[in-house]
Design an enzyme around this catalytic site. Structure first.
Site, PDB file in Angstrom:
ATOM      1  N   ARG A   1     -18.266  -0.706   5.187  1.00 35.25           N
ATOM      2  CA  ARG A   1     -19.740  -0.892   4.671  1.00 35.25           C
ATOM      3  C   ARG A   1     -20.559  -2.375   5.002  1.00 35.25           C
ATOM      4  O   ARG A   1     -21.532  -2.213   5.309  1.00 35.25           O
ATOM      5  CB  ARG A   1     -18.885  -1.408   3.204  1.00 35.25           C
ATOM      6  CG  ARG A   1     -19.819  -2.310   2.489  1.00 35.25           C
ATOM      7  CD  ARG A   1     -19.125  -3.334   1.010  1.00 35.25           C
ATOM      8  NE  ARG A   1     -18.021  -4.051   1.333  1.00 35.25           N
ATOM      9  CZ  ARG A   1     -17.937  -5.080   1.228  1.00 35.25           C
ATOM     10  NH1 ARG A   1     -19.507  -5.973   1.529  1.00 35.25           N
ATOM     11  NH2 ARG A   1     -17.025  -6.127   1.213  1.00 35.25           N
TER      12      ARG A   1
ATOM     13  N   CYS B   1      -8.284  -2.182   8.004  1.00 39.09           N
ATOM     14  CA  CYS B   1      -6.919  -2.234   7.369  1.00 39.09           C
ATOM     15  C   CYS B   1      -6.731  -0.958   7.131  1.00 39.09           C
ATOM     16  O   CYS B   1      -4.917  -0.449   8.282  1.00 39.09           O
ATOM     17  CB  CYS B   1      -6.890  -2.708   6.324  1.00 39.09           C
ATOM     18  SG  CYS B   1      -6.793  -4.774   6.581  1.00 39.09           S
TER      19      CYS B   1
ATOM     20  N   GLU C   1       0.490  -0.992   0.235  1.00 40.72           N
ATOM     21  CA  GLU C   1       0.010   0.070  -0.368  1.00 40.72           C
ATOM     22  C   GLU C   1       0.829   0.908   0.139  1.00 40.72           C
ATOM     23  O   GLU C   1       1.769   1.206   0.654  1.00 40.72           O
ATOM     24  CB  GLU C   1      -0.975  -0.109   1.147  1.00 40.72           C
ATOM     25  CG  GLU C   1      -2.121  -1.367   1.802  1.00 40.72           C
ATOM     26  CD  GLU C   1      -2.843  -1.065   0.150  1.00 40.72           C
ATOM     27  OE1 GLU C   1      -3.254  -0.151  -0.529  1.00 40.72           O
ATOM     28  OE2 GLU C   1      -3.528  -2.181  -0.197  1.00 40.72           O
TER      29      GLU C   1
ATOM     30  N   HIS D   1      -1.645  -5.704   2.106  1.00 43.68           N
ATOM     31  CA  HIS D   1      -2.557  -6.841   1.833  1.00 43.68           C
ATOM     32  C   HIS D   1      -2.029  -8.493   1.033  1.00 43.68           C
ATOM     33  O   HIS D   1      -1.800  -7.917   0.053  1.00 43.68           O
ATOM     34  CB  HIS D   1      -3.976  -5.793   1.181  1.00 43.68           C
ATOM     35  CG  HIS D   1      -4.771  -4.856   1.799  1.00 43.68           C
ATOM     36  ND1 HIS D   1      -4.897  -3.917   1.631  1.00 43.68           N
ATOM     37  CD2 HIS D   1      -5.694  -5.476   2.686  1.00 43.68           C
ATOM     38  CE1 HIS D   1      -5.740  -3.601   2.825  1.00 43.68           C
ATOM     39  NE2 HIS D   1      -6.077  -4.088   3.232  1.00 43.68           N
TER      40      HIS D   1
END
Length: 266
Positions: A124, A177, A114, A219
């Site tokens: 979500r 995350c 990242e 990730h």
């Protein structure tokens, strides 16, 4: 003869399962690497990093005279706020020289290193404590974003050299995350010492400590079983090797990074 000095610590974090899953490969990987004395012996990851970063012409594995660090792994709860409180405890306990936080990106097919953490929580789905913040800043007084301080392109290049599918990612999402990635970067910037951010259940408190030199987030996808016939499959062993490479590159790359194209058009 003076007693030997303790090895510096490299902190790895992974997450507990979430969203109804039975496991989480981010923690499986971190747990496998707990206690690893980085650079103590020559192996495949060391050979790749020596060739891509240190650059011996033969690309042969070169064992360091002494271990560079010892890895300590900590499992974080998949809970907004509580994850950063657990990170704070790990930072104070281990006082690492560098940190890589790991998380699961179930929809991705490659290792994603990242680039940027953004100051937003927008869940979500609920976290493991039922919390579902929407359009809420991680830190009300924090900047919009932080860059990773890992050598992200050098890490990706070394992973690819080892035959592991990897890319620089431009988004860590807006779930726990990214929450941890942003919170870690906020701590590395020296912005949390003696402070508590957010409301009850918000980001944790960091006691007095020296921030690590480098830190960021990677990730990982769900691993394929070893017998899978999927092209470019990534088994758990390959993902462990990928993070082993990331640790070695972070410790070996100095303060810079490779200059190579790895952006995104859309």
């Amino acid at each position: 003869m003076p007693p030997p000095q303790p090895l510096p610590t490299f902190l790895l974090t992974g997450f507990e399962p979430f969203g109804g899953d039975a496991g989480n490969p981010s923690w499986d990987i971190a747990a496998r690497l707990d206690g690893w004395q980085v650079g103590a012996s020559a192996g495949p990851a060391e050979a790749v990093v020596d060739a891509s970063v240190a650059g011996p012409p033969s690309g042969a594995a070169v064992a360091h005279d002494l271990p560079l660090a010892v890895v300590r792994s900590v499992r974080l709860p998949c809970v907004f706020g509580a994850a950063l409180a657990a990170l704070d405890e790990a930072l104070v306990q281990h006082r690492p020289v560098a940190v890589i936080a790991l998380g699961l990106a179930a929809s991705r097919a490659e290792v994603s290193v990242e680039r940027v953490a953004i100051n937003i929580d927008d869940a979500r789905i609920p976290d493991n404590a039922g919390r579902q913040p929407i359009d809420r800043r991680v830190y009300a007084d924090g900047p919009v974003a932080y860059w990773s301080s890992l050598p992200i392109k050098a890490i990706v290049a070394a992973m690819r050299q080892a035959g592991i599918a990897a890319a620089v990612s431009q988004s860590a999402g807006t779930f726990v995350c990214n929450h941890v990635f942003y919170g870690l970067a906020h701590r590395l910037a020296g912005s949390v010492q003696g402070q508590r951010g957010g409301a009850a259940g918000g980001p944790g408190t960091a006691a007095a400590w020296t921030p690590p030199r480098r830190g960021g987030f990677i990730h990982v996808p769900w691993p394929h079983p070893p017998e899978s016939a999927v092209a470019d499959r990534l088994t758990l062993e390959m993902l462990v090797e990928a993070i082993r490479i990331a640790v070695l590159v972070t410790l070996s790359a100095g303060d810079g990074d490779l200059k190579m194209p790895d952006g995104a058009i859309d």
